[in-house]
Design an enzyme around this catalytic site. Structure first.
Site, PDB file in Angstrom:
ATOM      1  N   LYS A 187       0.842  -1.199   0.000  1.00 11.15           N
ATOM      2  CA  LYS A 187       0.000   0.000   0.000  1.00 11.15           C
ATOM      3  C   LYS A 187       0.878   1.251   0.000  1.00 11.15           C
ATOM      4  O   LYS A 187       0.674   2.171  -0.766  1.00 11.15           O
ATOM      5  CB  LYS A 187      -0.907  -0.040   1.245  1.00 11.15           C
ATOM      6  CG  LYS A 187      -1.855   1.114   1.354  1.00 11.15           C
ATOM      7  CD  LYS A 187      -2.767   0.920   2.554  1.00 11.15           C
ATOM      8  CE  LYS A 187      -3.483   2.213   2.895  1.00 11.15           C
ATOM      9  NZ  LYS A 187      -4.298   2.127   4.093  1.00 11.15           N
ATOM     10  N   GLY A 215      -4.727  -1.853   5.331  1.00 12.78           N
ATOM     11  CA  GLY A 215      -3.933  -2.995   4.857  1.00 12.78           C
ATOM     12  C   GLY A 215      -4.554  -4.338   5.203  1.00 12.78           C
ATOM     13  O   GLY A 215      -4.680  -5.230   4.359  1.00 12.78           O
ATOM     14  N   ARG A 216      -4.987  -4.488   6.461  1.00 10.22           N
ATOM     15  CA  ARG A 216      -5.507  -5.800   6.891  1.00 10.22           C
ATOM     16  C   ARG A 216      -6.939  -6.055   6.425  1.00 10.22           C
ATOM     17  O   ARG A 216      -7.504  -7.100   6.721  1.00 10.22           O
ATOM     18  CB  ARG A 216      -5.376  -5.934   8.414  1.00 10.22           C
ATOM     19  CG  ARG A 216      -5.962  -4.789   9.207  1.00 10.22           C
ATOM     20  CD  ARG A 216      -5.508  -4.852  10.666  1.00 10.22           C
ATOM     21  NE  ARG A 216      -5.954  -3.699  11.430  1.00 10.22           N
ATOM     22  CZ  ARG A 216      -5.314  -2.532  11.495  1.00 10.22           C
ATOM     23  NH1 ARG A 216      -4.191  -2.364  10.810  1.00 10.22           N
ATOM     24  NH2 ARG A 216      -5.777  -1.546  12.225  1.00 10.22           N
ATOM     25  N   HIS A 247      -5.106 -33.184  18.623  1.00  9.62           N
ATOM     26  CA  HIS A 247      -3.954 -33.989  19.039  1.00  9.62           C
ATOM     27  C   HIS A 247      -2.778 -33.102  19.439  1.00  9.62           C
ATOM     28  O   HIS A 247      -1.650 -33.578  19.535  1.00  9.62           O
ATOM     29  CB  HIS A 247      -3.541 -34.928  17.900  1.00  9.62           C
ATOM     30  CG  HIS A 247      -4.638 -35.870  17.518  1.00  9.62           C
ATOM     31  ND1 HIS A 247      -4.773 -37.122  18.074  1.00  9.62           N
ATOM     32  CD2 HIS A 247      -5.687 -35.716  16.675  1.00  9.62           C
ATOM     33  CE1 HIS A 247      -5.846 -37.714  17.560  1.00  9.62           C
ATOM     34  NE2 HIS A 247      -6.428 -36.877  16.711  1.00  9.62           N
ATOM     35  N   LYS A 253      10.025  -0.734  14.124  1.00  5.57           N
ATOM     36  CA  LYS A 253      10.553  -0.445  12.783  1.00  5.57           C
ATOM     37  C   LYS A 253      11.602   0.664  12.858  1.00  5.57           C
ATOM     38  O   LYS A 253      12.655   0.588  12.236  1.00  5.57           O
ATOM     39  CB  LYS A 253       9.432   0.034  11.848  1.00  5.57           C
ATOM     40  CG  LYS A 253       8.475  -1.012  11.361  1.00  5.57           C
ATOM     41  CD  LYS A 253       7.567  -0.378  10.296  1.00  5.57           C
ATOM     42  CE  LYS A 253       6.288  -1.165  10.083  1.00  5.57           C
ATOM     43  NZ  LYS A 253       5.332  -0.499   9.221  1.00  5.57           N
TER      44      LYS A 253
END
Ligand code: F6P
Length: 539
Positions: A209, A269-270, A386, A506
């Site tokens: 983006k 974005g998500r 499991h 970042k």
């Protein structure tokens, strides 16, 4: 208009829920079922091809009533209206939130700052469709005249997780193209993918983006350099396309302007897989399937927008989740799809849910003193039975779980499907009822072992039973969780559409990288200094 800003803990309904919680916290669901033969029907929503049974929750009609009052008290209806009408509800970034427009019909009217965005959405959809058809049909060729065989999606976060999950989930519907996803800045990731590629027949889709993301640009540059070992610069136009809002940076990378699929800042974005970010999905399963995915999501949007809260699937799931998170103090929620196709579904939802609602400041900018975003995790059943189910059944933590299943299998192996479904149903039954001492004793268990074989039960689950995994039903399912996220954000009085929490790391990584390259010398705590020096001495 701004979203309403109401501290949920100050509402009447919250206070009622607090009082009510004291009365209900130890009530066993088994007794609630015994008392009311109609319980399952009362707490089931049948909508389209979805059957959502939320009766196996630690709620009564009174709980449900107060939860619905909470939705009213925080002005959820008004908030939904604000979102769908393109108001700037992502206030901290000054943006509208309109991923719902991406899947709306052409004649819908979604406005951003007074301008209807539907024409540009459909222009891009048209571009996705014709590009997809050309690649899938083999009309579009690489630099040596061969048709494409492989697609590499280069992106991270929302530019990777959504498309990767959908392609994996819809693999039954896939065409001949092989898809690869490169996301991690770990060079071993891209190099493992490179091993499988032929430069003559590979199409690269760079999805970012912002087109500033370190991981994506590093991987794109590495792949471009690898590609240019076999091809000349002018071949880039044939093999590289980009999805971005940042046309300037895309051109700077060397991509032809015609090869850019635009997106918009009102798509988070998500929440972007419905935009051109879904290009790899369209390439992998064909445009018609991509479009069906969007149509399914649109159906869920209409359900969410128009349905009364008591029978509104995302609203009900969100309210139940708040009940456990804020009253029972449950820390996490498990997502258990009984479909191997949905292997990546929980991972995908982790970003959607935790990046959106992992916030601790309210919409007035004040610190919050109640719990917000839940921790999301999960794996498909029956594998997870499991692995970690032991803890859900007999551990000390309360873990509400969504069980997602399909009544039909895609390959039609009825024997497997019946076994899968029997497990799907048995687990929620076991979590509900548990196993009392009397039963353990009746099985002839040795005295000393009896305590270990008792199951307390009373573990809450939602069952989301869908007819068949199709592009359309997957679209509905994803949109269902998107709206659940929104509802919870409204209740918790937080901003769900920013993600400042990912920035600090970042920034520090950028500084540390300079130090690794001996271009800077920064102050750190002694732990970080030691670790950095250790790395520099060995790398
Ligand atoms: O990690 C934060 C984030 O901004 C996500 O929200 C986003 O999905 C991802 O990075 C990728 O961003 P972009 O598409 O701009 O490369």
């Amino acid at each position: 208009m701004a979203l309403p800003s109401i501290n949920p803990t100050t509402t009447n309904s919250w206070k009622k829920l607090q009082e009510h919680f004291k009365a209900i916290k130890d009530v066993h669901m088994k007794d609630l079922f015994a008392q009311d033969g109609a319980r399952a029907n009362k707490f089931t929503i049948k909508w389209d091809d979805f059957y959502v049974d939320f009766s196996k929750n630690r709620i009564t009609e009174e709980t449900f009533k107060y939860l619905l009052e909470l939705a009213d008290d925080v002005k959820l209806k008004e908030a939904i209206y604000s979102q769908f009408s393109g108001e700037i509800i992502n206030q901290t970034e000054g943006r509208a939130v309109l991923h719902t427009a991406l899947r709306a019909p052409k004649d819908a009217n979604f406005k951003v700052e007074g301008v209807n965005v539907m024409p540009e959405i459909y222009e891009v959809k048209q571009k996705i469709e014709s590009f997809t058809n050309e690649v899938v049909n083999g009309d579009k060729k690489g630099f040596t005249g061969k048709a494409f065989t492989d697609i590499v999606n280069i992106g991270i976060g929302g530019s990777d997780l959504g498309p990767a999950m959908v392609v994996d989930s819809l693999q039954y519907y896939k065409n001949h193209l092989t898809t690869h996803f490169v996301s991690n800045v770990d060079g071993d990731h891209v190099n493992e993918v490179i091993k499988k590629l032929d430069p003559e027949t590979t199409l690269f889709v760079i999805v970012s983006k912002t087109f500033t993301t370190q991981e994506t640009l590093s991987n794109a540059n590495t792949l471009k350099a690898w590609f240019l070992k076999s091809a000349s610069e002018d071949a880039i136009a044939k093999h590289f396309v980009a999805v971005s809002t940042n046309i300037k940076n895309v051109k700077g990378f060397g991509i032809d302007e015609n090869n850019v699929f635009p997106m918009w800042d009102w798509v988070g974005g998500r929440f972007s897989l419905w935009s051109a970010v879904g290009l790899t999905v369209s390439l992998a399963v064909g445009y018609n399937n991509f479009d069906s995915l969007l149509k399914g999501a649109n159906k869920m949007d209409n359900h969410f927008k128009n349905e009364d809260f008591a029978t509104n699937i995302p609203v009900v799931l969100a309210l139940i989740s708040v009940w456990y998170n804020n009253f029972f103090k449950a820390e996490s929620e498990a997502i258990i799809p009984y479909s191997q196709y949905l292997n990546q579904f929980a991972t995908y939802l982790q970003q959607g849910i935790m990046e959106s609602n992992g916030k601790s400041v309210d919409r007035n900018g004040n610190p919050i003193d109640y719990q917000t975003g839940t921790i999301i995790w999960g794996e498909p059943g029956t594998n997870s039975q499991h692995a970690f189910f032991q803890l859900i059944h007999q551990g000390t933590k309360l873990i509400p779980a969504d069980f997602i299943g399909f009544t039909q299998s895609l390959h039609g192996n009825q024997d497997h499907q019946d076994k899968l479904t029997s497990n799907f149903l048995a687990q929620t039954e076991a979590l509900l009822n548990g196993k009392p001492k009397t039963e353990v004793v009746a099985e002839g268990t040795k005295e000393a072992i009896i305590p270990f074989k008792i199951f307390q039960g009373n573990k809450p689950t939602n069952t989301i039973f869908i007819n068949k995994l199709s592009p359309e039903s997957l679209g509905k399912l994803i949109a269902m969780y998107e709206h659940k996220i929104f509802v919870q954000g409204i209740i918790w009085n937080i901003f769900s559409y920013d993600q400042f929490g990912v920035e600090l790391g970042k920034q520090l990584a950028t500084k540390i990288l300079l130090e690794i390259n001996n271009n800077a010398d920064n102050e750190h705590d002694s732990s970080t200094t030691n670790l950095l020096n250790y790395y520099k001495s060995l790398s």
